[in-house]
Design a protein around this motif. Structure first.
Motif, PDB file in Angstrom:
ATOM      1  N   ASP A 360       0.859  -1.181   0.000  1.00  0.00           N
ATOM      2  CA  ASP A 360       0.000   0.000   0.000  1.00  0.00           C
ATOM      3  C   ASP A 360       0.897   1.233   0.000  1.00  0.00           C
ATOM      4  OD1 ASP A 360      -2.626  -1.188   0.113  1.00  0.00           O
ATOM      5  OD2 ASP A 360      -2.163  -1.786   2.162  1.00  0.00           O
ATOM      6  N   GLU A 361       0.470   2.289  -0.648  1.00  0.00           N
ATOM      7  CA  GLU A 361       1.265   3.511  -0.687  1.00  0.00           C
ATOM      8  C   GLU A 361       1.452   4.075   0.715  1.00  0.00           C
ATOM      9  OE1 GLU A 361       1.227   6.193  -4.149  1.00  0.00           O
ATOM     10  OE2 GLU A 361      -0.800   5.435  -4.462  1.00  0.00           O
ATOM     11  N   ASN A 362       2.669   4.468   1.021  1.00  0.00           N
ATOM     12  CA  ASN A 362       3.039   5.081   2.305  1.00  0.00           C
ATOM     13  C   ASN A 362       2.861   4.142   3.484  1.00  0.00           C
ATOM     14  OD1 ASN A 362       3.609   7.698   1.148  1.00  0.00           O
ATOM     15  ND2 ASN A 362       1.401   7.953   0.946  1.00  0.00           N
ATOM     16  N   VAL A 363       2.764   2.831   3.223  1.00  0.00           N
ATOM     17  CA  VAL A 363       2.613   1.855   4.296  1.00  0.00           C
ATOM     18  C   VAL A 363       3.646   0.755   4.095  1.00  0.00           C
ATOM     19  CG1 VAL A 363       1.079   0.167   5.367  1.00  0.00           C
ATOM     20  CG2 VAL A 363       0.153   2.334   4.564  1.00  0.00           C
ATOM     21  N   ASP A 364       4.257   0.306   5.211  1.00  0.00           N
ATOM     22  CA  ASP A 364       5.314  -0.694   5.119  1.00  0.00           C
ATOM     23  C   ASP A 364       4.747  -2.109   5.226  1.00  0.00           C
ATOM     24  OD1 ASP A 364       7.273   1.237   4.909  1.00  0.00           O
ATOM     25  OD2 ASP A 364       7.503   1.424   7.068  1.00  0.00           O
ATOM     26  N   ASN A 365       3.972  -2.515   4.217  1.00  0.00           N
ATOM     27  CA  ASN A 365       3.532  -3.910   4.178  1.00  0.00           C
ATOM     28  C   ASN A 365       3.937  -4.512   2.844  1.00  0.00           C
ATOM     29  OD1 ASN A 365       1.701  -2.629   2.501  1.00  0.00           O
ATOM     30  ND2 ASN A 365      -0.079  -3.023   3.777  1.00  0.00           N
ATOM     31  N   GLU A 366       3.866  -5.847   2.739  1.00  0.00           N
ATOM     32  CA  GLU A 366       4.347  -6.518   1.535  1.00  0.00           C
ATOM     33  C   GLU A 366       3.458  -7.697   1.174  1.00  0.00           C
ATOM     34  OE1 GLU A 366       8.409  -7.702   1.957  1.00  0.00           O
ATOM     35  OE2 GLU A 366       9.183  -5.649   1.827  1.00  0.00           O
ATOM     36  N   LEU A 367       3.177  -7.838  -0.105  1.00  0.00           N
ATOM     37  CA  LEU A 367       2.448  -8.973  -0.642  1.00  0.00           C
ATOM     38  C   LEU A 367       3.150  -9.398  -1.924  1.00  0.00           C
ATOM     39  CD1 LEU A 367      -0.036 -10.886  -0.656  1.00  0.00           C
ATOM     40  CD2 LEU A 367      -1.276  -9.094  -1.892  1.00  0.00           C
ATOM     41  N   THR A 368       3.575 -10.656  -1.975  1.00  0.00           N
ATOM     42  CA  THR A 368       4.304 -11.163  -3.136  1.00  0.00           C
ATOM     43  C   THR A 368       3.341 -11.606  -4.232  1.00  0.00           C
ATOM     44  OG1 THR A 368       6.164 -11.918  -1.783  1.00  0.00           O
ATOM     45  CG2 THR A 368       5.912 -12.935  -3.945  1.00  0.00           C
ATOM     46  N   VAL A 369       3.548 -11.115  -5.430  1.00  0.00           N
ATOM     47  CA  VAL A 369       2.841 -11.612  -6.613  1.00  0.00           C
ATOM     48  C   VAL A 369       3.762 -12.653  -7.237  1.00  0.00           C
ATOM     49  CG1 VAL A 369       1.800 -11.041  -8.831  1.00  0.00           C
ATOM     50  CG2 VAL A 369       1.716  -9.383  -6.943  1.00  0.00           C
ATOM     51  N   PHE A 370       3.378 -13.923  -7.141  1.00  0.00           N
ATOM     52  CA  PHE A 370       4.270 -15.005  -7.535  1.00  0.00           C
ATOM     53  C   PHE A 370       3.951 -15.498  -8.943  1.00  0.00           C
ATOM     54  CE2 PHE A 370       5.341 -19.677  -7.346  1.00  0.00           C
ATOM     55  CZ  PHE A 370       6.705 -19.500  -7.449  1.00  0.00           C
TER      56      PHE A 370
END
Length: 584
Positions: A360-370
């Motif tokens: 998400d913009e300006n947020v420190d999260n991560e989701l991998t598109v595999f």
């Protein structure tokens, strides 16, 4: 795409292919590889208050003491191996201490708070916290070095502080300026509140974060109170009695859902000196929830709804859904997820797919598109079809991928890009990829403390550009930093390693550090012929990266990966200067 391996002895060049999710990255951690190889840490300390045992020494002492509790008490210092909450029923906690991540553990078993008092309710020992404990020890059952339990031992300090004031997750890196175009993240808002103090600010600020729990608006006053953080379980900023968009009352039944990405605006302060929050009584208001105003569908639940092409869910909402899945499970239906490309692991024109991370913009999260496909399910035919910073909407099933007890939230293989920077695809299914591999062949070579990466297909010009790493404005121990200088962006990334890449400025060290599987990306506005890294040393040994270091090029973007057989260890790549030689 070609990857080139080099050997320090033979400098043999060979082609390699990427692998994705075969060795998944470990969760974010706050441990640092020190100047020496962590595995070489020796027992140290005398077990006194002035000179506590390190973990290695405590383990050694326990083996000497044996399976019977010691009559003498000792001080032991180490880092918390995994985030652990206290047991509120008994006011104690059980957690492991280590000298370095992945090192041998010493168990702090049922330890009480400072001076033997009960730990405050909700006390959390965060991964990486430096803790000193005191008490009798032994080698339980001859195999588990630990303290004597039931509160017989206690915590002296956590990060140099007593336990009486409680302990909260670290705030992380402060980002943003508090403007509409560049909101504070939660860490930035917390820092600002601490600077402002206990009186509400006269100036108003924008703050963004992820809602940490559900909250329903007060029907009488039309406002709502909830906490936001930069990541799930992170340090919190309280949105206290915030009104709806533009200061209007919130609609009856309006609710904030856990995982919603929220932007608020208003005066802020550090209430009672310990609670960063907005000023109450609707003095602050919600700007958007998941990108929409509160009177425009901004309260669309993010819970188990999978979104639509025109109203996708956030990365935070997708992570909430994935957290609710069983290990290794995948959702039955496809989700539509919107995010910003944070890093790219691979774009394979051979297989027509790509693996990358969105947030998400300006947020420190991560989701991998595999191994996802391009627009409308077409195959990737070019390595520059997507880039870091692009905004994408992805359609695909959500998956909780688990390997070696490490969880990686993913959009499973077979997904496709619905929109790229707001634009849709051409439609139709992609055919088989034709043609050869893209990119130029890069050759890494080492000469003492210099690592040179060369595009053999390019002709070097006389135009050069030198970038001094200490002048990029990074701060000591900053994780995965990035900076742009005169049109060139230098980025460090964790990649598939166990440790974050970091900028290190301490003592004689002033350098970028890339550990095993960390990534250096150089993005220029014109073709590059050669990049020369001026590397530093560690105890006299050149830090020029592992012998399996790889280098690839995609257009004007060069990627150097400090490849290694495992996700930690090996030789670090440390450098304080980069010289770029452009192509003719």
């Amino acid at each position: 795409m070609k990857k080139i391996l080099f050997s320090f002895m033979a400098l043999t060049v060979a082609a390699m292919t990427f692998t994705a999710c075969e060795d998944v990255p470990a969760p974010y951690n706050v441990f640092d590889e020190e100047e020496a190889d962590p595995s070489e840490i020796e027992p140290a300390g005398s077990g006194t208050a002035a000179d506590p045992f390190n973990v290695a020494a405590a383990i050694e002492k326990c083996k000497e003491v044996g399976n019977t509790e010691s009559t003498e008490k000792f001080y032991i210092k180490g880092k918390v191996a995994e985030t652990t909450p206290s047991d509120d029923s008994y006011g104690n906690a059980t957690f492991d201490l280590v000298d370095y991540e992945g090192g041998d553990a010493f168990k702090c078993f049922q330890v009480a708070g400072t001076d033997g008092k009960k730990l405050p309710n909700g006390f959390v020992f965060n991964k990486g916290d430096e803790v000193v404990v005191y008490g009798a020890i032994y080698n339980y059952n001859g195999k588990t070095p630990e303290t004597v339990g039931k509160g017989a031992a206690y915590v002296v300090s956590v990060n140099g502080q007593s336990t009486e004031g409680g302990n909260t997750p670290p705030a992380g890196e402060a980002k943003g300026t508090g403007t509409e175009a560049d909101p504070f993240n939660v860490a930035g808002a917390i820092a600002k509140c601490q600077a402002i103090g206990q009186t509400a600010s006269s100036e108003k600020y924008y703050v963004t974060g992820i809602a940490q729990s559900e909250a329903t608006a007060d029907a009488t006053y039309g406002n709502v109170t909830f906490d936001i953080a930069d990541s799930e379980g992170g340090a919190k900023f309280k949105c206290y009695q915030v009104a709806g968009s533009n200061g209007e009352k919130l609609p009856a039944g309006f609710s904030i859902k856990k995982g919603d990405v929220v932007v608020v605006y208003g005066p802020i302060y550090n209430y009672s000196g310990n609670t960063p929050e907005t000023a109450g009584k609707s003095a602050a208001y919600i700007v958007t929830v998941n990108g929409k105003a509160t009177n425009e569908g901004g309260n669309t639940p993010s819970g188990n709804e999978m979104g639509t092409a025109s109203n996708p869910i956030t990365v935070a909402a997708a992570l909430t859904i994935i957290n609710g899945l069983g290990d290794g499970s995948t959702t039955e239906t496809e989700a539509y997820v919107k995010g910003k490309i944070k890093s790219i692991t691979e774009i394979s024109t051979s297989y027509g797919n790509a693996t990358y991370i969105i947030s998400d913009e300006n947020v420190d999260n991560e989701l991998t598109v595999f191994r996802g496909k391009s627009l409308d399910g077409a195959q990737f035919t070019s390595e520059d079809e997507i880039k870091v910073g692009d905004i994408v909407v992805i359609k695909g099933k959500l998956q909780k991928y688990v390997k070696n007890e490490v969880v990686t939230p993913e959009i499973a293989t077979g997904s496709s890009i619905v929109t790229l920077n707001g634009e849709g695809g051409e439609g139709g299914e992609g055919g088989q990829q034709g043609g050869g591999e893209g990119g130029s062949e890069l050759t890494p070579t080492v000469d003492n403390t210099t690592l040179t990466v060369t595009d053999n297909a390019a002709t070097a010009s006389s135009e050069t550009q030198t970038i001094e790493i200490p002048q990029l404005g990074w701060v000591h121990q900053q994780s995965n930093p990035s900076a742009t200088v005169n049109g060139v962006t230098i980025s460090l990334a964790k990649g598939e390693g166990s440790n974050d890449a970091k900028y290190w400025k301490s003592g004689d060290f002033d350098e970028a550090r890339c550990y095993a599987k960390n990534v250096v990306t150089i993005q220029a506005s014109k073709p590059i012929a050669k990049v020369i890294f001026s590397c530093t040393t560690n105890n006299g040994a050149p830090c020029v990266g592992n012998s399996t270091l790889t280098a690839t090029a995609s257009g004007n973007t060069w990627t150097i990966v400090n490849e290694h057989s495992t996700s930690s260890g090996g030789t670090q790549l440390r450098f304080n200067k980069i010289e770029i030689i452009y192509a003719q």
